[in-house]
Design a protein around this motif. Structure first.
Motif, PDB file in Angstrom:
ATOM      1  N   UNK A 117      78.929  60.316  -1.290  1.00  0.00           N
ATOM      2  CA  UNK A 117      80.016  60.112  -0.340  1.00  0.00           C
ATOM      3  C   UNK A 117      79.929  58.682   0.182  1.00  0.00           C
ATOM      4  N   UNK A 118      81.071  57.971   0.076  1.00  0.00           N
ATOM      5  CA  UNK A 118      81.132  56.589   0.525  1.00  0.00           C
ATOM      6  C   UNK A 118      81.695  56.552   1.942  1.00  0.00           C
ATOM      7  N   UNK A 119      80.921  55.965   2.825  1.00  0.00           N
ATOM      8  CA  UNK A 119      81.341  55.823   4.213  1.00  0.00           C
ATOM      9  C   UNK A 119      82.001  54.470   4.389  1.00  0.00           C
ATOM     10  N   UNK A 120      83.304  54.479   4.747  1.00  0.00           N
ATOM     11  CA  UNK A 120      84.044  53.221   4.846  1.00  0.00           C
ATOM     12  C   UNK A 120      83.678  52.409   6.074  1.00  0.00           C
TER      13      UNK A 120
ATOM     14  N   UNK B 140      80.325  51.115   4.260  1.00  0.00           N
ATOM     15  CA  UNK B 140      80.375  51.116   2.798  1.00  0.00           C
ATOM     16  C   UNK B 140      79.013  51.450   2.186  1.00  0.00           C
ATOM     17  N   UNK B 141      78.297  52.358   2.836  1.00  0.00           N
ATOM     18  CA  UNK B 141      77.078  52.876   2.237  1.00  0.00           C
ATOM     19  C   UNK B 141      77.369  54.144   1.466  1.00  0.00           C
ATOM     20  N   UNK B 142      76.716  54.291   0.299  1.00  0.00           N
ATOM     21  CA  UNK B 142      76.941  55.457  -0.556  1.00  0.00           C
ATOM     22  C   UNK B 142      75.798  56.445  -0.306  1.00  0.00           C
TER      23      UNK B 142
ATOM     24  N   UNK C 228      75.365  48.723   0.271  1.00  0.00           N
ATOM     25  CA  UNK C 228      76.581  48.126  -0.290  1.00  0.00           C
ATOM     26  C   UNK C 228      76.274  47.100  -1.377  1.00  0.00           C
ATOM     27  N   UNK C 229      75.175  46.357  -1.292  1.00  0.00           N
ATOM     28  CA  UNK C 229      74.868  45.294  -2.238  1.00  0.00           C
ATOM     29  C   UNK C 229      74.552  45.823  -3.629  1.00  0.00           C
TER      30      UNK C 229
ATOM     31  N   UNK D 192      82.783  54.379  -6.610  1.00  0.00           N
ATOM     32  CA  UNK D 192      82.419  54.626  -5.208  1.00  0.00           C
ATOM     33  C   UNK D 192      83.627  54.823  -4.294  1.00  0.00           C
ATOM     34  N   UNK D 193      84.747  54.154  -4.584  1.00  0.00           N
ATOM     35  CA  UNK D 193      85.908  54.323  -3.730  1.00  0.00           C
ATOM     36  C   UNK D 193      86.553  55.701  -3.904  1.00  0.00           C
ATOM     37  N   UNK D 194      86.267  56.355  -5.072  1.00  0.00           N
ATOM     38  CA  UNK D 194      86.824  57.685  -5.273  1.00  0.00           C
ATOM     39  C   UNK D 194      86.103  58.745  -4.427  1.00  0.00           C
TER      40      UNK D 194
END
Length: 839
Positions: free
Chosen positions: A136-139, A142-144, A188-189, A219-221
């Motif tokens: 799950x990507x947290x906007x 932006x950590x997955x 994010x990196x 990741x954006x999905x």
């Protein structure tokens, strides 16, 4: 002291040897090697221990004995020479079933053991394959964040890492979970947004490595958006069931194309109503199908339009109450009527069900009952206005219809016509009830022949306070139905009386009744036994029925148990309709303990024990015994009185017969004894005479006694064989002269005298002779009873009767009489009566 002095050098020598061996071990005099320090659980383990004597001080010139210990357990190995001064011991454990253990090598010299080597062994399984990997990507940063489900425990130290790779870079470690967790976040990196990546989990230990299925994603999905914020909710006027909502999306997702969902529910309803397909960028939407005057909770969430991302969390709930509307629909009503004592009014008890929320259209303020329908310009008389669901009122006699309506702040509903039908229809048949659950009952019945419009079901908890309960009845509007489910107000272990009444087109049927439990268990209490009567062979017991609220079910039967002191136990089952029982065939004078058990289909409960002792005798036997004792007591008392009053009793049963020899007649000496023939009795009874002299003469020996019942010859003169002895009166004229015959004074006239008695018991009757003398002019009169004739069986000797004396046994002065018995002889006219009997 000598012994102590000898033992001290030996002790010092042993301590020195142990020190040298330990120092030698640390310097490498012994070594332990194992095949593998980590092995699969249950597999074999091999180990060897080598001891070099020249390096172990104190062992030079001798052979070391090597032994093994697994933790605190001794195990056997095989010892041999390893070449030179080295001793080698090999050990094989065919099955190692411990997850962790220490293997020790020992050296023995002069009876002392010393540890010289150690090896640690662990056992377990290869790591299990992780599963269910999701990310799950947290906007916001932006950590997955990825989560997975670990496999079974390997019993060995295991390292877990999350690895990721892109099409442009090899695999790298994305993150390592901390503290045994099963999730971690890739920064994010290391991510490639809007590009495909591979992500997997790898678990490793000493026995191997396992990897999860590889997850390929953009990741954006899998980005999770921030929830939107509901700004306002408004009802759409005027009489519609719609509301308008306005919201705002989060700034982080403002540039994205979003799809949103809305859900709502009343506060008391756990189920949500979901509305989908809302465009997120629109910012407003309209929702219809809501109830009037009802509070609701509203929430909203969104995700990317591609439908590949995760839904955001639901927004904070927002409350809104829709506007009200006048109630709609008809009210279910039930009634009972009766005329008042005068007969001019009708007493009505009306009950009804509150309308459902969809029909109430808001918060109800009350109900109105009128005697007629509302018409334009005409308001009917109202007999009841209440907020309850029941009403008692009186109406004019002959009223057949009333009108019921509900109202709220927005208006009043259309009136429901209630027809007060008569109870004259056909009743139901075959009514029964059975449990449908702990708080519900199924009621079944047989449909009557006539068509039914509806059914009314009523139920009441037994032993509860009487009163009308609006939740204790319901209407089944399907006339073809033969069953109904009762759910309101039903509790387990409580008895309910149920009645079903059919409603016909023009009448109300007679209700049918039954009773039921939704669930049964053992009674809370058993009845208390009471002893009604007892004898030597039976005992009658009685008990009061258990209160209905304590029965917890239908009592199927009672069981009576009784046991004596010798543990002889017997029992009997009694039908639940009885409340008494007679125990028979008991032993006399025996102690028994009795108790009763009440049973239902759900169990049984024992009552307290009753102790009783049977009697030695029955009541009849006791009565006979007391009667016998009473009779004996009376007889003893009578005998005692008889002995105390012996003379009086003897006088009553055996009268005393005077002895002529000792009588006063013997003191009289007659001047001249004339021998006269007996007189023939006359037909006329003589009058009274005065007796002046009574002389008793003995009968001549051998004289024939007269025969009783035969009169002597009328003209016969009887001669006496001997001369009578003279008797002279010695006492004064006033002296009593006859014991037992009365007292006579000088000049007194005896009007009547009687000689009675048969003598003493057993005494023989002896013929007697009596001599009487009278100085008066009155004749003597003799009579004998119970002879059928006045002078029968008497012989008379005396002077001729004087003037006026006629008949046998009548003499003027004196008479000499022979007769066989004195019993029943009556003498009248005697002046003086002495002891006159000489037998």
């Amino acid at each position: 002291m000598a012994r102590r002095g000898v033992g001290t050098p030996l002790l010092l020598l042993r301590l020195s040897l142990l020190l040298l061996l330990r120092l030698g071990g640390t310097l490498g005099c012994a070594s332990v090697e194992v095949g593998s320090p980590v092995v699969p659980l249950g597999s074999a383990v091999t180990a060897s221990c080598s001891v070099r004597s020249r390096l172990c001080r104190g062992l030079q010139g001798g052979r070391a004995r090597i032994s093994w210990m697994l933790d605190n357990e001794t195990v056997a190995g095989s010892q041999g020479c390893g070449g030179g001064d080295t001793e080698v011991s090999n050990l094989t454990l065919p099955q190692f079933n411990r997850t962790q253990a220490k293997l020790w090598c020992w050296v023995e010299w002069n009876g002392t053991k010393q540890r010289v080597g150690l090896a640690e062994i662990r056992a377990g399984y290869p790591p299990a394959k992780p599963s269910n990997l999701s990310c799950l990507l947290n906007l916001s940063d932006y950590g997955l964040t990825c989560r997975w489900q670990p496999g079974a425990d390997s019993l060995l130290p295991t390292s877990v890492v999350l690895k990721c790779s892109t099409s442009r870079a090899p695999a790298v470690t994305g993150c390592t979970p901390q503290g045994g967790r099963s999730h971690c976040t890739v920064p994010r990196r290391l991510l490639q947004l809007y590009g495909q990546m591979e992500i997997w989990v790898a678990a490793s230990n000493a026995l191997g490595t396992a990897e999860s299925e590889r997850l390929r994603l953009d990741p954006m999905d899998v980005a999770q958006l921030e929830p939107p914020a509901l700004r306002s909710i408004q009802s759409v006027p005027p009489q519609t069931d719609c509301v308008t909502l306005a919201w705002a999306v989060a700034p982080s997702s403002a540039h994205m194309e979003l799809w949103c969902e809305l859900r709502y529910r009343p506060p008391e309803d756990p189920n949500w109503v979901l509305v989908t397909g809302i465009v997120g960028q629109a910012g407003t939407a309209q929702c219809c199908g809501l109830l009037f005057g009802t509070p609701y909770l509203f929430q909203m969430r969104c995700r990317r339009h591609s439908a590949r991302g995760h839904w955001s969390e639901w927004s904070a709930a927002r409350n809104h109450t829709t506007h009200e509307k006048a109630p709609t629909g008809k009210l279910d009503a039930w009634w009972s009527t009766r005329p008042d004592p005068v007969g001019r009014r009708l007493e009505v008890q009306l009950r009804w069900k509150a309308p459902r929320q969809r029909e109430a259209n808001g918060r109800l303020l009350g109900y109105r009952v009128a005697l007629g329908p509302r018409r334009r310009g005409r308001e009917p008389p109202t007999v009841c206005n209440t907020s309850d669901t029941h009403c008692d009122f009186t109406a004019p006699a002959g009223t057949r219809r009333v009108y019921l309506s509900a109202y709220n702040a927005a208006g009043e509903s259309a009136a429901t016509e209630v027809v007060l039908l008569e109870r004259k229809g056909q009743p139901l048949a075959g009514l029964r009830a059975e449990p449908a659950g702990e708080r519900s009952l199924w009621v079944h019945w047989e449909a009557p022949r006539a068509p039914v419009a509806a059914y009314v079901l009523e139920w009441q908890r037994v032993a509860s306070e009487p009163g009308r309960c609006s939740a204790c009845w319901q209407m089944q509007r399907d006339g073809a139905a033969t069953s109904a489910l009762i759910q309101g107000g039903i509790e387990p272990f409580q008895r309910y009386n149920i009645s079903v009444c059919p409603l016909y087109k023009d009448a109300v049927g007679t209700p049918a009744h039954t009773a039921a439990y939704s669930r049964q268990k053992a009674p809370s209490h058993a009845p208390k036994l009471h002893l009604k009567s007892i004898s030597k062979a039976h005992a009658e017991l009685c008990w009061d029925p258990v209160a209905v609220e304590l029965q917890n079910g239908f009592i199927t039967n009672y069981t009576i148990f009784w046991a004596n002191s010798t543990a002889e136990v017997a029992s009997a089952v009694v039908n639940s309709s009885f409340n008494s029982f007679i125990i028979r065939d008991l032993k006399p004078s025996t102690l028994y303990k009795v108790h009763i058990m009440a049973s239902t289909v759900g169990g049984s409960t024992n009552g307290t024990s009753l102790t009783l002792v049977t009697m030695v005798l029955d009541d009849i036997e006791i009565q006979i015994l007391f009667l016998t004792l009473g009779l004996i007591f009376v007889l003893l008392t009578a005998l005692l009185i008889c002995f105390q009053k012996n003379g009086r009793v003897k006088q009553q049963f055996w009268p005393s017969v005077p002895d002529p020899a000792n009588s006063s007649l013997g003191k009289w000496v007659p001047a001249e004894l004339q021998q006269e023939p007996p007189q023939v009795p006359s037909a006329k009874e003589p009058g009274l005479a005065t007796i002046s002299t009574v002389t008793v003469l003995e009968r001549a020996a051998g004289k024939q006694a007269p025969v009783w019942g035969k009169d002597p010859p009328a003209e016969t003169t009887v001669a006496f064989p001997g001369v009578p002895q003279p008797y002279v009166q010695q006492d004064s004229p006033s002296r009593a002269t006859g014991p037992g015959t009365g007292s006579y004074g000088s000049g007194e006239t005896v009007q009547y005298a009687q000689v009675a008695g048969d003598g003493y018991k057993g005494q023989q009757h002896v013929p007697c002779r009596l001599y009487l003398r009278s100085s008066s002019t009155q004749p003597l009169l003799f009579d004998r009873s119970p002879s059928p004739k006045p002078y029968e069986n008497l012989w008379f000797h005396g002077a001729a009767p004087s003037h006026g004396c006629r008949g046998a046994g009548c003499f003027s002065e004196e008479a000499l009489i022979d007769f066989p018995l004195l019993q029943g002889l009556q003498i009248s006219g005697a002046e003086e009566l002495h002891d006159f009997q000489r037998c």
